[in-house]
Design a protein around this motif. Sequence first.
Motif, short mmCIF file in Angstrom:
data_model
loop_
_atom_site.label_atom_id
_atom_site.label_comp_id
_atom_site.label_asym_id
_atom_site.label_seq_id
_atom_site.Cartn_x
_atom_site.Cartn_y
_atom_site.Cartn_z
N LYS A 51 0.82 -1.22 0.00
CA LYS A 51 0.00 0.00 0.00
C LYS A 51 0.85 1.27 0.00
CE LYS A 51 -3.62 2.34 2.60
NZ LYS A 51 -4.47 2.32 3.79
N ASN A 52 1.99 1.25 0.71
CA ASN A 52 2.75 2.47 0.93
C ASN A 52 4.00 2.66 0.08
OD1 ASN A 52 1.05 3.54 3.08
ND2 ASN A 52 1.76 1.76 4.23
N TRP A 53 4.60 1.59 -0.38
CA TRP A 53 5.80 1.72 -1.20
C TRP A 53 5.38 1.60 -2.65
CZ3 TRP A 53 10.89 -0.91 0.66
CH2 TRP A 53 11.32 -0.30 1.85
N ARG A 54 5.75 2.57 -3.47
CA ARG A 54 5.32 2.60 -4.87
C ARG A 54 6.51 2.66 -5.81
NH1 ARG A 54 0.28 0.87 -5.00
NH2 ARG A 54 -0.94 1.85 -3.38
N TYR A 55 6.35 1.97 -6.91
CA TYR A 55 7.27 2.13 -8.03
C TYR A 55 6.81 3.35 -8.80
CZ TYR A 55 8.73 -2.69 -7.10
OH TYR A 55 9.21 -3.82 -6.51
N THR A 56 7.60 3.81 -9.73
CA THR A 56 7.21 4.94 -10.55
C THR A 56 6.03 4.56 -11.46
OG1 THR A 56 8.04 6.66 -12.03
CG2 THR A 56 8.81 4.43 -12.43
N THR A 57 5.42 5.54 -12.08
CA THR A 57 4.27 5.27 -12.95
C THR A 57 4.69 4.87 -14.36
OG1 THR A 57 4.10 7.62 -13.47
CG2 THR A 57 2.74 6.80 -11.66
N SER A 58 5.95 5.06 -14.71
CA SER A 58 6.44 4.65 -16.03
C SER A 58 6.73 3.16 -16.03
CB SER A 58 7.72 5.40 -16.40
OG SER A 58 7.48 6.78 -16.44
N VAL A 59 6.25 2.48 -17.06
CA VAL A 59 6.43 1.04 -17.16
C VAL A 59 6.97 0.71 -18.55
CG1 VAL A 59 5.27 -1.20 -17.12
CG2 VAL A 59 4.53 0.62 -15.58
N PHE A 60 7.91 -0.22 -18.61
CA PHE A 60 8.47 -0.66 -19.88
C PHE A 60 8.06 -2.10 -20.15
CE2 PHE A 60 11.27 2.64 -18.35
CZ PHE A 60 11.49 3.39 -19.48
N PHE A 61 7.57 -2.37 -21.33
CA PHE A 61 7.27 -3.73 -21.76
C PHE A 61 8.22 -4.06 -22.90
CE2 PHE A 61 3.26 -2.58 -19.80
CZ PHE A 61 2.98 -3.72 -19.08
N LEU A 62 8.93 -5.14 -22.76
CA LEU A 62 9.89 -5.55 -23.78
C LEU A 62 9.50 -6.92 -24.31
CD1 LEU A 62 13.12 -4.51 -21.86
CD2 LEU A 62 11.91 -3.21 -23.61
N PRO A 63 9.81 -7.20 -25.57
CA PRO A 63 9.50 -8.52 -26.11
C PRO A 63 10.35 -9.60 -25.45
CG PRO A 63 10.81 -7.27 -27.67
CD PRO A 63 10.48 -6.34 -26.54
N PRO A 64 9.88 -10.83 -25.43
CA PRO A 64 10.68 -11.93 -24.87
C PRO A 64 12.02 -12.07 -25.62
CG PRO A 64 8.45 -12.65 -25.33
CD PRO A 64 8.60 -11.29 -25.92
N TRP A 65 13.04 -12.44 -24.88
CA TRP A 65 14.36 -12.64 -25.46
C TRP A 65 14.54 -14.15 -25.60
CZ3 TRP A 65 19.30 -10.30 -22.84
CH2 TRP A 65 20.41 -10.50 -23.66
N LYS A 66 14.33 -14.66 -26.80
CA LYS A 66 14.29 -16.11 -27.05
C LYS A 66 15.58 -16.82 -26.64
CE LYS A 66 10.98 -15.71 -30.75
NZ LYS A 66 10.68 -15.90 -32.18
N GLU A 67 16.72 -16.17 -26.79
CA GLU A 67 17.99 -16.81 -26.47
C GLU A 67 18.17 -17.13 -24.99
OE1 GLU A 67 17.71 -14.11 -28.42
OE2 GLU A 67 18.28 -14.96 -30.36
N ILE A 68 17.43 -16.43 -24.13
CA ILE A 68 17.60 -16.71 -22.72
C ILE A 68 16.35 -17.35 -22.18
CG2 ILE A 68 19.34 -14.95 -22.34
CD1 ILE A 68 17.14 -13.20 -21.04
#
Length: 68
Positions: free
Chosen positions: A51-68
Amino acid sequence: MFDRSVMSFGETCHREGKEIPVFFDRGFLDAICYRALIQSPISERMQAYAKNWRYTTSVFFLPPWKEI
């Protein structure tokens, strides 16, 4: 897992003067979700952090990295 994530987040994000971007792959919210998935109780302490600790409002979505 939860305690280590809280410690890492606190040491990284709750320092005074910390103004650079930081990326987390996983965090304390993941630990709470895992507990819910296995139907383990979520403590009041965990709920308070969520409830009290927040991450920033910016979020990054990246495609899956098939090699890993």
